[in-house]
Design a protein around this motif. Structure first.
Motif, PDB file in Angstrom:
ATOM      1  N   PRO A  33      -6.486  12.914   8.112  1.00  0.00           N
ATOM      2  CA  PRO A  33      -6.608  11.614   7.432  1.00  0.00           C
ATOM      3  C   PRO A  33      -6.072  11.638   6.002  1.00  0.00           C
ATOM      4  CG  PRO A  33      -8.608  12.105   8.645  1.00  0.00           C
ATOM      5  CD  PRO A  33      -7.792  13.351   8.650  1.00  0.00           C
ATOM      6  N   LEU A  37      -2.892   9.526   4.198  1.00  0.00           N
ATOM      7  CA  LEU A  37      -2.990   8.765   2.947  1.00  0.00           C
ATOM      8  C   LEU A  37      -1.981   9.275   1.931  1.00  0.00           C
ATOM      9  CD1 LEU A  37      -4.614   6.559   1.430  1.00  0.00           C
ATOM     10  CD2 LEU A  37      -6.079   8.398   0.562  1.00  0.00           C
ATOM     11  N   ASP A  95     -15.206  -1.868   4.073  1.00  0.00           N
ATOM     12  CA  ASP A  95     -14.446  -0.745   4.622  1.00  0.00           C
ATOM     13  C   ASP A  95     -13.177  -0.561   3.770  1.00  0.00           C
ATOM     14  OD1 ASP A  95     -12.704   0.899   6.118  1.00  0.00           O
ATOM     15  OD2 ASP A  95     -13.616   0.277   7.999  1.00  0.00           O
ATOM     16  N   ARG A  96     -13.064   0.584   3.112  1.00  0.00           N
ATOM     17  CA  ARG A  96     -11.924   0.812   2.217  1.00  0.00           C
ATOM     18  C   ARG A  96     -10.600   0.841   2.970  1.00  0.00           C
ATOM     19  NH1 ARG A  96     -15.413   5.355  -1.047  1.00  0.00           N
ATOM     20  NH2 ARG A  96     -16.630   3.860  -2.284  1.00  0.00           N
ATOM     21  N   ARG A  97     -10.626   1.276   4.207  1.00  0.00           N
ATOM     22  CA  ARG A  97      -9.400   1.276   5.004  1.00  0.00           C
ATOM     23  C   ARG A  97      -8.895  -0.156   5.190  1.00  0.00           C
ATOM     24  NH1 ARG A  97      -9.346   0.199  10.302  1.00  0.00           N
ATOM     25  NH2 ARG A  97      -7.461   0.691  11.521  1.00  0.00           N
ATOM     26  N   ARG A  98      -9.771  -1.072   5.513  1.00  0.00           N
ATOM     27  CA  ARG A  98      -9.363  -2.464   5.688  1.00  0.00           C
ATOM     28  C   ARG A  98      -8.852  -3.054   4.376  1.00  0.00           C
ATOM     29  NH1 ARG A  98     -13.870  -5.376   9.632  1.00  0.00           N
ATOM     30  NH2 ARG A  98     -13.547  -4.018  11.456  1.00  0.00           N
ATOM     31  N   ARG A 146      -7.902   3.117  -2.862  1.00  0.00           N
ATOM     32  CA  ARG A 146      -7.108   4.295  -2.496  1.00  0.00           C
ATOM     33  C   ARG A 146      -7.706   5.571  -3.090  1.00  0.00           C
ATOM     34  NH1 ARG A 146      -1.974   5.530  -0.679  1.00  0.00           N
ATOM     35  NH2 ARG A 146      -1.614   3.316  -0.293  1.00  0.00           N
ATOM     36  N   SER A 149     -11.184   6.665  -1.791  1.00  0.00           N
ATOM     37  CA  SER A 149     -11.199   7.133  -0.402  1.00  0.00           C
ATOM     38  C   SER A 149     -11.012   8.638  -0.292  1.00  0.00           C
ATOM     39  CB  SER A 149     -10.103   6.434   0.407  1.00  0.00           C
ATOM     40  OG  SER A 149     -10.307   5.048   0.460  1.00  0.00           O
ATOM     41  N   VAL A 208      -1.809   4.033   6.978  1.00  0.00           N
ATOM     42  CA  VAL A 208      -3.126   3.536   6.573  1.00  0.00           C
ATOM     43  C   VAL A 208      -3.920   3.071   7.791  1.00  0.00           C
ATOM     44  CG1 VAL A 208      -4.327   1.793   5.197  1.00  0.00           C
ATOM     45  CG2 VAL A 208      -2.279   2.892   4.288  1.00  0.00           C
ATOM     46  N   TRP A 209      -3.247   2.432   8.747  1.00  0.00           N
ATOM     47  CA  TRP A 209      -3.913   1.977   9.976  1.00  0.00           C
ATOM     48  C   TRP A 209      -4.553   3.140  10.726  1.00  0.00           C
ATOM     49  CZ3 TRP A 209      -5.269  -2.515  12.164  1.00  0.00           C
ATOM     50  CH2 TRP A 209      -5.586  -2.514  13.518  1.00  0.00           C
ATOM     51  N   LEU A 211      -5.892   5.774   9.465  1.00  0.00           N
ATOM     52  CA  LEU A 211      -7.035   6.375   8.786  1.00  0.00           C
ATOM     53  C   LEU A 211      -8.318   6.068   9.555  1.00  0.00           C
ATOM     54  CD1 LEU A 211      -6.364   5.533   5.019  1.00  0.00           C
ATOM     55  CD2 LEU A 211      -6.096   7.756   6.140  1.00  0.00           C
ATOM     56  N   LEU A 214     -13.677   3.598   6.811  1.00  0.00           N
ATOM     57  CA  LEU A 214     -14.316   4.084   5.584  1.00  0.00           C
ATOM     58  C   LEU A 214     -15.294   3.038   5.062  1.00  0.00           C
ATOM     59  CD1 LEU A 214     -11.112   5.553   3.869  1.00  0.00           C
ATOM     60  CD2 LEU A 214     -12.968   6.864   4.910  1.00  0.00           C
TER      61      LEU A 214
END
Length: 428
Positions: A33, A37, A95-98, A146, A149, A208-209, A211, A214
């Motif tokens: 992961p 990133l 969610d930090r990924r979103r 970013r 994370s 990023v998708w 990941l 988070l």
């Protein structure tokens, strides 16, 4: 925390340290992961520099005035400050990924708008200023998510190495990106720089998708508001380690970043040297030094006295700036700026690690938001301070005096908060 993230961040899965102690520690890249990133950061670091060159070049071509170039820079400051603080609060509640997907997509679409207005030769300064403001707002929201994370993707003991990897990529982008832009403009034209940045950002969306999710560790996502931002400031005010870490960057940048004087020094300080060549060398020296520092950052993973390293690095930055200010030779000036770049890299890595480890996960986004404001605002204040000091003291004295102030102020901070000097990072 999701099961996937827990597995990736398990310190027991870390591989042994590299044999070559002084070269960059690449252990964080063993965690898939984080590797995704980091890979996305490589692409965006290069692409963003294309736009960073294209915007002022387009404005200058339209107006013939450096004043408008400066106005464009200031136009993005207020949105960056507001949305970095708000974005930090959002990063702690969703969610930090979103959030990364949303902001990266927004910046990519904005680059397409930049491309369209340039390709159609709209020639509207107000439109460009609005686009710059929106771009900086999205950037301000992206960076806290970013950076916050990273601590969820690698073990705590590998955070210095991850910080060095991230900073090295960003510094490399600052060197290669403008050079690439300068080579592409005569060949392909300025509008395509924006399009290339959009394509680069689109390519990173897949990384990023992929990941893991988070979400907040509490498992409850919610809407962030003003109260969350204020909670972040209250948290910062009660954690002196974090306060000193932020203040160290303010001291180094506000007193010791003389970039506003580079044009004048290039013109007057180095007789017999081509002005444009000297200017390019001055701008490139600090990033090159930082890049070399990153490539030789293997020792960072073995050092636990993070607070002490920040103090040493900031004082070394100040000393190097003093040397730069007193230099009458271009090459000696470049060497001192390169040393300053190495010191800045060390400071960035250990300040970043302190922010990641001394702050709890539910506050990391907000702390990174404040950090984004400090990093963006410090050099701009330095431009103003050095510009005001020159008529009074002269360019060389203003630079050297700023370096002395860095050493004095950082030493005073360290003595006022001895706990910062004693702070140790997580054991390996």
């Amino acid at each position: 925390m999701s099961e996937v993230v827990e597995k990736q961040a398990d310190p027991g899965t870390a591989v042994p340290p590299p044999r070559r102690r002084f070269l960059m520690d690449t252990r964080p890249l063993r965690h898939r992961p984080y590797r995704r990133l980091w890979t996305s950061t490589i692409v965006t670091a290069l692409g963003s520099q294309l736009t960073a060159v294209a915007v002022p070049k387009q404005i200058y071509d339209m107006t013939g005035s450096s004043v408008w170039v400066g106005i464009a820079s200031i136009a993005g400051l207020a949105p960056l400050i507001v949305f970095a603080l708000w974005g930090g609060a959002i990063a702690d509640t969703v969610d930090r990924r979103r959030m990364l997907l949303f902001t990266n997509s927004g910046i990519a679409l904005l680059c397409i708008v930049f491309w369209l207005q340039a390709a159609l030769d709209v020639r509207s300064i107000p439109l460009l200023l609005v686009l710059v403001a929106v771009q900086q707002a999205l950037f301000g929201m992206n960076m806290p998510a970013r950076t916050a994370s990273v601590a969820r993707l690698v073990p705590a003991a590998e955070l210095p190495a991850a910080g060095a990897l991230n900073s090295t990529v960003m510094q490399g982008g600052q060197i290669i990106g403008p050079m690439l832009a300068g080579a592409l403009i005569p060949l392909l034209g300025l509008p395509l720089l924006y399009l290339f940045d959009a394509v680069a950002l689109s390519a990173t969306l897949y990384a990023v998708w992929r990941l893991p999710p988070l979400p907040p560790l509490s498992g409850v996502a919610r809407r962030a508001g003003l109260a969350d931002i204020l909670d972040g400031f209250r948290y910062l005010a009660t954690h002196r380690l974090l306060m000193v870490s932020m203040a160290a960057d303010v001291v180094a940048m506000v007193f010791g970043m003389p970039r506003a004087l580079f044009p004048q020094l290039a013109d007057t300080a180095f007789p017999g040297v081509n002005e444009n060549f000297a200017l390019g060398m001055l701008y490139a020296a600090v990033p090159i030094g930082a890049l070399l520092g990153g490539l030789l950052s293997g020792t960072f993973s073995h050092i636990r006295r993070h607070g002490l390293m920040v103090v040493i690095a900031v004082c070394a930055w100040g000393a190097a700036i003093v040397g730069f200010g007193l230099s009458s030779s271009l090459w000696l000036a470049v060497v001192f700026l390169g040393i300053a770049g190495v010191a800045d890299m060390v400071s960035m890595v250990f300040r970043g690690t302190i922010l990641q480890t001394a702050a709890t996960d539910e506050m990391r986004g907000r702390m990174q938001g404040v950090h984004t404001v400090v990093v963006a605002g410090g050099p701009r204040l330095a431009d103003l301070l050095h510009g005001v000091a020159v008529p009074v003291a002269g360019a060389s004295a203003a630079v050297a005096g700023g370096g002395v102030l860095v050493i004095v102020a950082m030493t005073a901070l360290a003595l006022a908060v001895p706990a910062f000097l004693r702070y140790r990072g997580p054991a390996r």
